[in-house]
Design a protein around this motif. Sequence first.
Motif, PDB file in Angstrom:
ATOM      1  N   GLY A 158     -49.545 -63.226  72.406  1.00 13.23           N
ATOM      2  CA  GLY A 158     -48.034 -63.291  72.052  1.00 13.23           C
ATOM      3  C   GLY A 158     -47.401 -62.503  72.893  1.00 13.23           C
ATOM      4  N   TYR A 159     -47.867 -61.183  73.169  1.00 12.88           N
ATOM      5  CA  TYR A 159     -47.403 -60.243  73.899  1.00 12.88           C
ATOM      6  C   TYR A 159     -47.327 -60.156  75.360  1.00 12.88           C
ATOM      7  CZ  TYR A 159     -46.100 -55.208  75.103  1.00 12.88           C
ATOM      8  OH  TYR A 159     -45.456 -54.167  75.801  1.00 12.88           O
ATOM      9  N   HIS A 160     -48.422 -60.563  75.779  1.00  9.81           N
ATOM     10  CA  HIS A 160     -48.605 -60.572  77.152  1.00  9.81           C
ATOM     11  C   HIS A 160     -47.673 -61.896  77.701  1.00  9.81           C
ATOM     12  CE1 HIS A 160     -52.744 -58.465  78.049  1.00  9.81           C
ATOM     13  NE2 HIS A 160     -51.595 -57.692  77.927  1.00  9.81           N
ATOM     14  N   TYR A 161     -48.048 -63.198  77.032  1.00  9.29           N
ATOM     15  CA  TYR A 161     -47.444 -64.306  77.845  1.00  9.29           C
ATOM     16  C   TYR A 161     -46.033 -64.680  77.211  1.00  9.29           C
ATOM     17  CZ  TYR A 161     -52.234 -64.832  79.250  1.00  9.29           C
ATOM     18  OH  TYR A 161     -53.401 -64.639  79.497  1.00  9.29           O
ATOM     19  N   VAL A 162     -45.185 -64.024  78.064  1.00 10.65           N
ATOM     20  CA  VAL A 162     -43.899 -63.829  77.611  1.00 10.65           C
ATOM     21  C   VAL A 162     -43.043 -65.091  77.475  1.00 10.65           C
ATOM     22  CG1 VAL A 162     -41.483 -62.995  78.583  1.00 10.65           C
ATOM     23  CG2 VAL A 162     -43.415 -61.777  79.587  1.00 10.65           C
ATOM     24  N   LEU A 220     -44.762 -47.382  72.889  1.00  7.31           N
ATOM     25  CA  LEU A 220     -45.108 -48.962  73.106  1.00  7.31           C
ATOM     26  C   LEU A 220     -44.266 -49.655  72.171  1.00  7.31           C
ATOM     27  CD1 LEU A 220     -47.227 -50.703  74.651  1.00  7.31           C
ATOM     28  CD2 LEU A 220     -48.385 -50.783  72.619  1.00  7.31           C
ATOM     29  N   VAL A 221     -43.970 -50.859  72.625  1.00  7.72           N
ATOM     30  CA  VAL A 221     -43.009 -51.462  71.692  1.00  7.72           C
ATOM     31  C   VAL A 221     -43.612 -53.006  71.620  1.00  7.72           C
ATOM     32  CG1 VAL A 221     -41.046 -50.133  71.401  1.00  7.72           C
ATOM     33  CG2 VAL A 221     -41.150 -51.684  73.475  1.00  7.72           C
ATOM     34  N   PRO A 222     -44.675 -53.442  71.163  1.00 11.69           N
ATOM     35  CA  PRO A 222     -45.101 -54.795  71.178  1.00 11.69           C
ATOM     36  C   PRO A 222     -44.276 -55.698  69.929  1.00 11.69           C
ATOM     37  CG  PRO A 222     -46.785 -53.697  70.308  1.00 11.69           C
ATOM     38  CD  PRO A 222     -45.686 -52.667  70.579  1.00 11.69           C
ATOM     39  N   ARG A 223     -43.770 -54.747  69.151  1.00 14.57           N
ATOM     40  CA  ARG A 223     -42.967 -55.380  67.911  1.00 14.57           C
ATOM     41  C   ARG A 223     -41.441 -54.979  68.049  1.00 14.57           C
ATOM     42  NH1 ARG A 223     -46.861 -52.964  63.553  1.00 14.57           N
ATOM     43  NH2 ARG A 223     -48.761 -53.184  64.523  1.00 14.57           N
ATOM     44  N   SER A 224     -40.717 -55.687  67.097  1.00 18.14           N
ATOM     45  CA  SER A 224     -39.344 -55.458  67.046  1.00 18.14           C
ATOM     46  C   SER A 224     -39.153 -53.980  66.479  1.00 18.14           C
ATOM     47  CB  SER A 224     -38.694 -56.494  65.928  1.00 18.14           C
ATOM     48  OG  SER A 224     -39.079 -57.673  66.532  1.00 18.14           O
ATOM     49  N   VAL A 225     -37.834 -53.396  67.160  1.00 19.84           N
ATOM     50  CA  VAL A 225     -37.444 -52.299  66.937  1.00 19.84           C
ATOM     51  C   VAL A 225     -35.992 -52.259  66.429  1.00 19.84           C
ATOM     52  CG1 VAL A 225     -39.017 -51.338  68.857  1.00 19.84           C
ATOM     53  CG2 VAL A 225     -36.601 -52.095  69.103  1.00 19.84           C
ATOM     54  N   VAL A 229     -32.676 -55.256  64.061  1.00 20.02           N
ATOM     55  CA  VAL A 229     -33.772 -55.819  64.305  1.00 20.02           C
ATOM     56  C   VAL A 229     -34.010 -56.332  65.743  1.00 20.02           C
ATOM     57  CG1 VAL A 229     -35.576 -57.545  63.797  1.00 20.02           C
ATOM     58  CG2 VAL A 229     -34.371 -56.461  61.929  1.00 20.02           C
ATOM     59  N   SER A 230     -34.390 -55.712  66.840  1.00 19.63           N
ATOM     60  CA  SER A 230     -34.348 -56.079  68.248  1.00 19.63           C
ATOM     61  C   SER A 230     -35.616 -56.029  68.973  1.00 19.63           C
ATOM     62  CB  SER A 230     -33.656 -55.164  69.204  1.00 19.63           C
ATOM     63  OG  SER A 230     -32.125 -55.156  68.232  1.00 19.63           O
ATOM     64  N   PHE A 231     -35.721 -56.751  70.020  1.00 20.11           N
ATOM     65  CA  PHE A 231     -36.881 -56.887  70.617  1.00 20.11           C
ATOM     66  C   PHE A 231     -36.832 -56.816  72.334  1.00 20.11           C
ATOM     67  CE2 PHE A 231     -40.549 -59.401  72.661  1.00 20.11           C
ATOM     68  CZ  PHE A 231     -41.547 -58.692  72.405  1.00 20.11           C
ATOM     69  N   LEU A 232     -37.644 -55.869  72.625  1.00 22.58           N
ATOM     70  CA  LEU A 232     -37.365 -55.353  74.126  1.00 22.58           C
ATOM     71  C   LEU A 232     -37.843 -56.514  75.203  1.00 22.58           C
ATOM     72  CD1 LEU A 232     -36.236 -54.022  76.795  1.00 22.58           C
ATOM     73  CD2 LEU A 232     -38.667 -52.638  76.517  1.00 22.58           C
ATOM     74  N   ASN A 233     -37.454 -57.456  75.921  1.00 21.32           N
ATOM     75  CA  ASN A 233     -38.120 -58.317  76.423  1.00 21.32           C
ATOM     76  C   ASN A 233     -37.888 -58.340  78.015  1.00 21.32           C
ATOM     77  OD1 ASN A 233     -39.386 -61.100  76.592  1.00 21.32           O
ATOM     78  ND2 ASN A 233     -38.165 -61.749  74.747  1.00 21.32           N
ATOM     79  N   VAL A 234     -38.371 -59.272  78.619  1.00 24.62           N
ATOM     80  CA  VAL A 234     -37.953 -59.635  79.913  1.00 24.62           C
ATOM     81  C   VAL A 234     -37.507 -61.062  80.094  1.00 24.62           C
ATOM     82  CG1 VAL A 234     -39.066 -57.952  81.222  1.00 24.62           C
ATOM     83  CG2 VAL A 234     -40.474 -59.691  80.496  1.00 24.62           C
ATOM     84  N   GLY A 235     -36.424 -61.321  80.905  1.00 20.83           N
ATOM     85  CA  GLY A 235     -35.899 -62.643  81.245  1.00 20.83           C
ATOM     86  C   GLY A 235     -36.580 -63.121  82.400  1.00 20.83           C
ATOM     87  N   ILE A 236     -37.676 -63.955  82.304  1.00 22.85           N
ATOM     88  CA  ILE A 236     -38.356 -64.568  83.323  1.00 22.85           C
ATOM     89  C   ILE A 236     -38.794 -66.077  82.981  1.00 22.85           C
ATOM     90  CG2 ILE A 236     -39.449 -62.627  84.317  1.00 22.85           C
ATOM     91  CD1 ILE A 236     -41.974 -62.994  82.960  1.00 22.85           C
ATOM     92  N   GLU A 290     -40.342 -61.378  69.121  1.00 22.72           N
ATOM     93  CA  GLU A 290     -41.325 -61.026  68.131  1.00 22.72           C
ATOM     94  C   GLU A 290     -40.707 -61.216  66.777  1.00 22.72           C
ATOM     95  OE1 GLU A 290     -43.871 -58.938  65.548  1.00 22.72           O
ATOM     96  OE2 GLU A 290     -41.612 -58.199  65.967  1.00 22.72           O
ATOM     97  N   TYR A 291     -39.593 -60.900  66.600  1.00 16.61           N
ATOM     98  CA  TYR A 291     -38.988 -60.753  65.182  1.00 16.61           C
ATOM     99  C   TYR A 291     -39.001 -62.218  64.551  1.00 16.61           C
ATOM    100  CZ  TYR A 291     -34.522 -61.549  67.629  1.00 16.61           C
ATOM    101  OH  TYR A 291     -33.431 -61.994  68.459  1.00 16.61           O
ATOM    102  N   ILE A 292     -38.886 -63.297  65.286  1.00 10.69           N
ATOM    103  CA  ILE A 292     -38.635 -64.787  64.653  1.00 10.69           C
ATOM    104  C   ILE A 292     -40.090 -65.102  63.944  1.00 10.69           C
ATOM    105  CG2 ILE A 292     -36.538 -65.079  65.819  1.00 10.69           C
ATOM    106  CD1 ILE A 292     -38.279 -67.357  67.252  1.00 10.69           C
ATOM    107  N   ARG A 293     -41.092 -64.247  64.361  1.00 10.51           N
ATOM    108  CA  ARG A 293     -42.495 -64.800  63.847  1.00 10.51           C
ATOM    109  C   ARG A 293     -42.293 -64.605  62.586  1.00 10.51           C
ATOM    110  NH1 ARG A 293     -47.755 -62.095  65.412  1.00 10.51           N
ATOM    111  NH2 ARG A 293     -46.613 -60.390  65.240  1.00 10.51           N
ATOM    112  N   MET A 294     -42.552 -65.555  61.686  1.00 10.84           N
ATOM    113  CA  MET A 294     -42.781 -65.479  60.142  1.00 10.84           C
ATOM    114  C   MET A 294     -44.202 -65.318  60.069  1.00 10.84           C
ATOM    115  SD  MET A 294     -39.780 -68.026  59.018  1.00 10.84           S
ATOM    116  CE  MET A 294     -40.028 -67.435  57.196  1.00 10.84           C
TER     117      MET A 294
END
Lengths: 414, 249
Positions: free
Chosen positions: B185-189, A109-114, A86-93, B195-199
Amino acid sequence: MKILKDKVAKLSFVALLITMTAAMFYAPTASAHGEKSQAAFMRMRTIHWFDLNWSKDEVAVNDTMTLTGKFYVFQGWPETVDKPEVSFLNVGIPGPVFIRAGSWIGGQLVPRSVSLELGETYEFKVLLKARRPGDWHVHAMMNVQGGGPIIGPGKWVTVTGSMSNFVNPVTTLTGETIDLEHYNLDNTYFWHGLWYAIGLLWVAYWARKPLFIPRSIAVESGKANTLITALDRKVTLGFAVGTIAIVAASMGSTNDKYPITTPLQAGLLRGMKTIELPVATVKVKVEDATYRVPGRAMQMTLTLTNNGDSAVRLGEFNTAGVRFLDPAVSEDESGYPDDLLAEEGLTVSDNSPLAPGQSRTVQVTASDAAWEVYRLADLIYDPDSRFAGLLFFYDASGNRQMVTVDAPLIPTFI
Amino acid sequence: MSASQSAVRSRAEAVKVSRTFDWLILFTLFFVVLGGYHIHYMLTGGDWDFWTDWKDRRLWVTVAPIVSITFPAAVQACLWYRYRLPFGAVVCILGLLLGEWINRYLNFWGWTYFPVNFCFPSNLFPGAIVLDAVLLLSGSLTVTAVVGGLAYGLLFYPGNWPIIAPLHVPVEYNGMMMTLADLQGYHYVRTGTPEYIRMVEKGTLRTFGKDVAPVSAFFSGFVSIIIYFLWHFFGKWFAQTTFVSSEDF
């Protein structure tokens, strides 16, 4: 003597206060993301980021840039870190200085976990829209459940303009185009303001009469029931009925105004598309590997066997996002961050072309201050003191093949 | 003036001093509750209260009332049994919401630039007003716990729906459907909130189809009853004066 001691103590205390006060005037911006503090084995043996490209170094508010590249999910993933199921592609900013307008793995598109598979390589892209002016360190990043954030290489990007000009238009499925930056704000303030005012009215009703001391005396003397009047009961009933009426009416009117609503969307995306890299024809055996602490250099003894049909040379060793290059074979043309690039950091004892069918044992040295700066040398203090990385071999035509290495690392202190 | 003499010399002076004490105590109570309750709610309600993409129809509805009925129950006990004052729950929510708004505006928006329409707090007033009203009208701990506690849980979702409904309008985004709240939630980093910790939307209430919010609200109300009893006794215990020796005065 005592007076002198008192004076010294007093002056020392004053000096301490002045120092502490003066410290308040120096508050530098915290721009780092802790990438250097993360355990070295985490960075070396989990997600290997490569071929990264930041499309722009400077971008205006409302303009977009992309961060693209590939990542290899290391086959020898450490036991002490949960697998990237269970992973999530993020950006560190540093917060939403950009908005993430889109992110894709393998084109999806990966708005969710993968769910990611060990030993596979994936291509990714993150589309960022600039929001807040400043100089920001933009990292590739993968959050792994049970493993934490695995932060990749970062590059400084400057955002120019004014945040007040930022807009985020979105068209809903009901056909309305809204600016998500300010949408629903007035409505939120209105309802919170209204309910806060009702709450204040409720307390004000009781606070207009004496509160604590007289009431306490009355309660202590057994006259508690006299403190609640018939008017109090009527007013209370009015507040209760009024509250329920407002809730019911506002819910009804909201449903009329927004007849189409859907629940929050959640779920895990599986089966992400991987990329097939050219099959590695070079076989690499790590005979030994040592890290020489005083020299900030890692030395590997490798036995290379070329099972392909063209001669190859070792051009790059990539670990934890730090790239050690042999400039005679490989040069960076992507504008990779300077602090992560050792352009002449790779030395091979014999880097002449390795002919097809030939086998050779060589000494490979990866040396650069980055070992210290990025605290990769701290690997020797990790619970699983192994190193890992990617070796890139090139043939005369510039074809590249990637080979992973994973072996114990022995520190030497003299 | 000797130690045995009164500090006030007339009824008017006594009333004035009493009112001064009223405001001092109310002011102090307000900010003490604000601080304590705010920390409690941030630790227990946390992300469900922070972000719109956590405000779902199952877990937010269930969790928020249960963890937020605590201080109202305790402060109600103190103010009711010692002073017959029925505004304990509302004064708690006034304090909590003021603290929450200061936090969201100065910290979430002012420091880290998350838009306020993404990180506003939940509205807890409807349940609190009814909780206070039931206490005054019934004068009974049991009735307040059962009727008030249940109402506290039941009123939470409809009390917030006018605020969050606009964010549950669906949108098609790059081939996927999501709500505007999901898109926020997706836009505002948030680098520390993957995402996976969202319950959200987890659970087994699937047989209720789309009408799961009322079921969650009822469950929340039932548990709120129990939590109300527990924290009411905490409040009652803290409000006792047996540990203050009369010899001190």
